[in-house]
Enzyme design. Structure first.
Site, short mmCIF file in Angstrom:
data_model
loop_
_atom_site.label_atom_id
_atom_site.label_comp_id
_atom_site.label_asym_id
_atom_site.label_seq_id
_atom_site.Cartn_x
_atom_site.Cartn_y
_atom_site.Cartn_z
N CYS A 104 3.02 11.70 6.66
CA CYS A 104 1.94 11.08 5.89
C CYS A 104 0.62 11.42 6.56
O CYS A 104 0.41 11.10 7.74
CB CYS A 104 2.11 9.57 5.79
SG CYS A 104 0.74 8.80 4.90
N LEU B 47 0.86 -1.19 0.00
CA LEU B 47 0.00 0.00 0.00
C LEU B 47 0.89 1.23 0.00
O LEU B 47 2.09 1.14 0.31
CB LEU B 47 -0.91 0.01 1.24
CG LEU B 47 -1.90 -1.13 1.37
CD1 LEU B 47 -2.54 -1.11 2.75
CD2 LEU B 47 -2.96 -1.05 0.28
N SER B 48 0.32 2.40 -0.28
CA SER B 48 1.16 3.60 -0.31
C SER B 48 1.79 3.86 1.05
O SER B 48 2.91 4.37 1.11
CB SER B 48 0.36 4.81 -0.78
OG SER B 48 -0.74 5.07 0.07
N GLU B 49 1.09 3.51 2.14
CA GLU B 49 1.68 3.70 3.48
C GLU B 49 1.23 2.59 4.43
O GLU B 49 0.08 2.15 4.39
CB GLU B 49 1.26 5.03 4.09
CG GLU B 49 1.68 6.26 3.32
CD GLU B 49 3.15 6.59 3.39
OE1 GLU B 49 3.86 5.98 4.23
OE2 GLU B 49 3.59 7.44 2.61
N THR B 50 2.16 2.19 5.29
CA THR B 50 1.86 1.40 6.47
C THR B 50 2.31 2.20 7.68
O THR B 50 3.46 2.66 7.73
CB THR B 50 2.57 0.04 6.44
OG1 THR B 50 2.09 -0.72 5.32
CG2 THR B 50 2.30 -0.74 7.73
#
Length: 261
Positions: free
Chosen positions: A71, A44-47
């Site tokens: 983020c 995903l784009s961020e964790t």
């Protein structure tokens, strides 16, 4: 070792829209290589990872490629998990991050995030930026991203980036923006260096965009829409050197991560 993981769609009230983020609550920090591997596995784009610290939580964000300084959507998702799943009851959450202390509190049926405002400066467009854009912008500015201003909302929708060209740029990514038709401004955000070609809804980019459009339009409260395929809406309020970002979240998935020693 078993870790709980939540996948949350941020900046939306409905699943399958907004920006998905994975959230992993921790009691103590794991090795950075493990955190990066989890983020890469999630793809995903961020964790987001957080663990208790002082009067709040230390919060870190990882793309599939590397840890990042700020983020927005994964911060929103982390706050949602704390309030909705982990029964956090204080009126405000303090997250200790690489971008300073970030506060999140409930606001109506959603959340308000208090982030640092970013200053943009006019800059000459790098040739590879224009190569990847394929059109002439009305202005190019630089913050932690290149911000490309176009004339109309339709121009933003029509952008078809050359990501190979943008891999050579020195800043984090490219944010394309224009005045909105139903909102104050619109944008799309591209981060090929982070292995996120197009991010669905990017809170951190609005720390750059809201001050720029606020000054241009003479507004201190703005409504923004990110025109990715999934789409998401962000309310922005300017407060001195801070930007308040308002958004909602929707649950998508809960699970367990199994780690072998």
């Amino acid at each position: 070792m078993k870790l709980n993981i939540y996948q949350v769609d941020a900046f939306t009230k409905q699943p399958f829209s907004g920006n998905p983020a994975a959230v992993c609550p921790l009691q103590e920090w794991l090795n950075d290589d493990i955190l990066q591997n989890i983020a890469e596995e999630n793809n995903l784009s961020e964790t987001a990872f957080f663990a208790p610290e002082q009067e709040g939580f230390k919060l870190r964000w990882f793309t599939p490629a590397e840890e990042v300084d700020l983020c927005g959507h994964a911060t929103l998702a982390a706050a949602y998990v704390l309030y909705e799943h982990l029964h956090y009851s204080e009126p405000e959450i303090v997250f200790y991050t690489r971008s300073g202390n970030l506060q999140v509190k409930k606001a109506g049926d959603g959340f308000c995030m208090d982030f640092p405002a970013a200053t943009l400066r006019e800059t000459a467009a790098p040739p590879r930026l224009l190569d990847g854009l394929g059109r002439t912008p009305t202005a190019v500015l630089a913050g932690f991203d290149y911000v490309v201003v176009l004339e109309r909302q339709g121009d933003v929708l029509d952008v078809k980036p050359d990501f190979a060209a943008w891999l050579e740029l020195d800043l984090r990514g490219v944010v394309v923006t224009a005045p909105g038709e139903e909102v104050d401004f619109v944008s799309r955000c591209f981060f090929p260096k982070l292995r996120v070609n197009e991010d669905p809804v990017t809170g951190s980019a609005h720390c750059e965009l809201a001050p720029f459009w606020g000054a241009k339009l003479g507004l201190d409260t703005l409504f923004a829409r990110q025109l990715s395929r999934r789409t998401g809406d962000i309310k922005c309020r300017l407060l001195k050197d801070r930007v308040l970002l308002y958004g909602n979240c929707a649950d998508y998935m809960q699970g367990r991560i199994s780690l072998k020693p």
